[in-house]
Design an enzyme around this catalytic site. Structure first.
Site, PDB file in Angstrom:
ATOM      1  N   GLN A  75       0.845  -1.199   0.000  1.00 21.96           N
ATOM      2  CA  GLN A  75       0.000   0.000   0.000  1.00 21.96           C
ATOM      3  C   GLN A  75       0.877   1.244   0.000  1.00 21.96           C
ATOM      4  O   GLN A  75       1.844   1.344   0.754  1.00 21.96           O
ATOM      5  CB  GLN A  75      -0.936   0.056   1.207  1.00 21.96           C
ATOM      6  CG  GLN A  75      -1.980   1.146   0.968  1.00 21.96           C
ATOM      7  CD  GLN A  75      -2.814   1.490   2.177  1.00 21.96           C
ATOM      8  OE1 GLN A  75      -2.277   1.828   3.233  1.00 21.96           O
ATOM      9  NE2 GLN A  75      -4.124   1.410   2.031  1.00 21.96           N
ATOM     10  N   CYS A 105      -6.462   7.123   5.231  1.00 20.86           N
ATOM     11  CA  CYS A 105      -5.749   7.375   6.491  1.00 20.86           C
ATOM     12  C   CYS A 105      -6.215   8.700   7.108  1.00 20.86           C
ATOM     13  O   CYS A 105      -6.160   9.749   6.467  1.00 20.86           O
ATOM     14  CB  CYS A 105      -4.236   7.388   6.265  1.00 20.86           C
ATOM     15  SG  CYS A 105      -3.355   7.670   7.804  1.00 20.86           S
ATOM     16  N   ASN A 204     -14.939  -3.478   4.367  1.00 21.34           N
ATOM     17  CA  ASN A 204     -14.044  -3.483   5.530  1.00 21.34           C
ATOM     18  C   ASN A 204     -14.667  -2.692   6.677  1.00 21.34           C
ATOM     19  O   ASN A 204     -15.334  -1.691   6.453  1.00 21.34           O
ATOM     20  CB  ASN A 204     -12.688  -2.873   5.121  1.00 21.34           C
ATOM     21  CG  ASN A 204     -11.810  -2.490   6.312  1.00 21.34           C
ATOM     22  OD1 ASN A 204     -11.533  -1.313   6.532  1.00 21.34           O
ATOM     23  ND2 ASN A 204     -11.384  -3.463   7.089  1.00 21.34           N
ATOM     24  N   GLY A 205     -14.424  -3.183   7.877  1.00 19.47           N
ATOM     25  CA  GLY A 205     -14.852  -2.473   9.078  1.00 19.47           C
ATOM     26  C   GLY A 205     -15.641  -3.343  10.027  1.00 19.47           C
ATOM     27  O   GLY A 205     -16.661  -3.921   9.660  1.00 19.47           O
TER      28      GLY A 205
HETATM   29  C1  LIG Z   1      -3.258   0.320  14.111  1.00 16.86           C
HETATM   30  C2  LIG Z   1      -3.924   0.546  12.780  1.00 16.86           C
HETATM   31  C3  LIG Z   1      -3.146   0.837  11.665  1.00 16.86           C
HETATM   32  C4  LIG Z   1      -3.751   1.056  10.414  1.00 16.86           C
HETATM   33  N1  LIG Z   1      -2.972   1.299   9.316  1.00 16.86           N
HETATM   34  C5  LIG Z   1      -3.548   1.423   8.096  1.00 16.86           C
HETATM   35  C6  LIG Z   1      -2.753   1.583   6.924  1.00 16.86           C
HETATM   36  O1  LIG Z   1      -1.515   1.606   6.958  1.00 16.86           O
HETATM   37  N2  LIG Z   1      -3.421   1.710   5.731  1.00 16.86           N
HETATM   38  C7  LIG Z   1      -4.795   1.674   5.647  1.00 16.86           C
HETATM   39  O2  LIG Z   1      -5.357   1.780   4.552  1.00 16.86           O
HETATM   40  N3  LIG Z   1      -5.540   1.513   6.744  1.00 16.86           N
HETATM   41  C8  LIG Z   1      -4.968   1.369   7.943  1.00 16.86           C
HETATM   42  N4  LIG Z   1      -5.740   1.146   9.039  1.00 16.86           N
HETATM   43  C9  LIG Z   1      -7.195   0.945   8.863  1.00 16.86           C
HETATM   44  C10 LIG Z   1      -7.519  -0.538   8.698  1.00 16.86           C
HETATM   45  O3  LIG Z   1      -6.917  -1.066   7.538  1.00 16.86           O
HETATM   46  C11 LIG Z   1      -9.055  -0.753   8.619  1.00 16.86           C
HETATM   47  O4  LIG Z   1      -9.560  -0.038   7.520  1.00 16.86           O
HETATM   48  C12 LIG Z   1      -9.760  -0.286   9.882  1.00 16.86           C
HETATM   49  O5  LIG Z   1      -9.082  -0.723  11.051  1.00 16.86           O
HETATM   50  C13 LIG Z   1     -11.216  -0.767   9.914  1.00 16.86           C
HETATM   51  O6  LIG Z   1     -11.315  -2.160   9.989  1.00 16.86           O
HETATM   52  P1  LIG Z   1     -11.642  -2.915  11.392  1.00 16.86           P
HETATM   53  O7  LIG Z   1     -12.855  -2.191  11.984  1.00 16.86           O
HETATM   54  O8  LIG Z   1     -11.952  -4.315  10.962  1.00 16.86           O
HETATM   55  O9  LIG Z   1     -10.443  -2.778  12.261  1.00 16.86           O
HETATM   56  C14 LIG Z   1      -5.171   0.986  10.291  1.00 16.86           C
HETATM   57  C15 LIG Z   1      -5.940   0.673  11.426  1.00 16.86           C
HETATM   58  C16 LIG Z   1      -5.350   0.465  12.655  1.00 16.86           C
HETATM   59  C17 LIG Z   1      -6.211   0.120  13.852  1.00 16.86           C
END
Ligand SMILES: Cc1cc2nc3c(=O)[nH]c(=O)nc-3n(C[C@H](O)[C@H](O)[C@H](O)COP(=O)(O)O)c2cc1C
Length: 314
Positions: A75, A105, A204-205
């Site tokens: 990414q 982000c 996602n989420g």
């Molecule tokens: C610690 C952390 C780091 C993340 N880093 C990125 C990243 O580098 N790139 C990105 O697109 N999303 C990043 N995200 C977002 C996740 O990829 C995802 O979209 C988000 O956590 C929602 O999914 P979830 O509710 O299943 O956790 C990050 C999330 C967390 C909690």
């Protein structure tokens, strides 16, 4: 959820359950753990296109891949279409088939630079970034949030624009920038994007259980799912959702992760580096608070393993 392979441009995946990019977590060792448990495609954490341009070694270190990655995916974040394209064309990214562009982000350092989720408010630039990156010959995918503010739902228009610009897959994190990581996931928004799209749409989420995965697919009609924090808490979520009958228990997975990491970095660094990941692994277990405190002051891997051995992983 129905498990199926997906076509992403010229590529075909083993399945439709992916590991999200997670800054500070989805390094080679963690991705390998998830692949061993069934993850179809895994993504590196977000990597700065500018960092690559200026030969930043810390940025480069994020690009190691394991031999298990059939479809290596990186990414990238940035806002300059030329710099993004040259990153795609660079030797650094040579081994990656997929370049995913970060349009989600929320952190101020990134947002205030016009990168990440700021692109949700700059659709022309977002489209230009994708059309430039596509010229590199890489398979370009985009991960986006619903919008910057609640109810804005810019992702609907953004999804159309990036598809027209040549993106091969879209991942929608159904929360807005202002939500960060909490709040409801907007199923309807993901559903609308899926209905409008000709390319695969990944939802996602908020997936922490197999039931959450089924629910997300049912409510959105998405082609697949991307696991994020659910995988940090327990990578076995992959095999559970995929119905892979595995005898492996969580403690074995945690120890496997530690051992893979030790193949790459020295013990002293590994003990510190592992803290935040182990905090996820032990969360919710009996006596996890005390265990976490002890893990955070441990100086040797043997100590860490001893503390983990005292826990009941269930
Ligand atoms: C610690 C952390 C780091 C993340 N880093 C990125 C990243 O580098 N790139 C990105 O697109 N999303 C990043 N995200 C977002 C996740 O990829 C995802 O979209 C988000 O956590 C929602 O999914 P979830 O509710 O299943 O956790 C990050 C999330 C967390 C909690």
């Amino acid at each position: 959820m129905e498990i199926k392979s997906l076509k992403i441009g010229r590529l075909t995946t083993d399945n439709n359950l992916f590991l999200a990019p997670l800054a500070g977590f989805t390094d080679r060792a963690f991705r390998q753990v998830c692949i061993e448990l069934g993850a179809g495609v895994t993504f590196t954490e977000m990597v700065s296109a500018k960092g690559l341009k200026y030969n930043n070694q810390a940025t480069r270190d994020l690009l190691k891949i394991s031999t298990l990655e059939k479809i290596p995916a990186v990414q990238l974040f940035g806002s300059d279409p030329e710099i993004m394209r040259s990153a795609c064309e660079s030797y650094d990214l040579e081994k990656f088939d997929i370049v995913d562009i970060n349009m989600g982000c929320p952190v101020p350092k990134v947002f205030n630079n016009g990168e990440g989720s700021a692109l949700l408010n700059n659709l022309d630039l977002a489209e230009k970034i994708v059309s430039e990156c596509v010229k590199s010959g890489k398979i370009i995918t985009v991960k986006m949030r619903s919008g910057v503010e609640k109810g804005q739902n810019t992702a609907i228009e953004l999804a159309k624009r990036v598809e027209d610009a040549g993106a091969s897959l879209i991942t929608v994190h159904g929360r807005c920038r202002d939500d960060y990581y909490s709040g409801e996931v907007d199923y309807n928004l993901i559903k609308t994007i899926k209905q409008n799209a000709k390319i695969p749409v990944i939802a996602n989420g908020g997936v922490f259980t197999k039931k959450d995965a089924d629910n997300l697919i049912e409510k959105t009609g998405a082609d697949g799912i991307m696991l994020a924090r659910g995988a940090l808490f327990n990578p076995l979520l992959f095999s559970k959702i995929l119905n892979i009958n595995s005898e492996i228990d969580k403690k074995t997975v945690v120890f496997r992760h530690i051992d893979l990491l030790l193949q790459e970095i020295d013990e002293e660094f590994a003990v510190r580096y592992l803290r935040k990941q182990l905090a996820y692994y032990v969360a919710g277990l009996k006596n996890s608070k005390q265990a976490k405190l002890r893990i955070f002051s441990a100086t040797k891997i043997s100590e860490v393993k001893e503390i983990l051995n005292e826990l009941d992983f269930g």
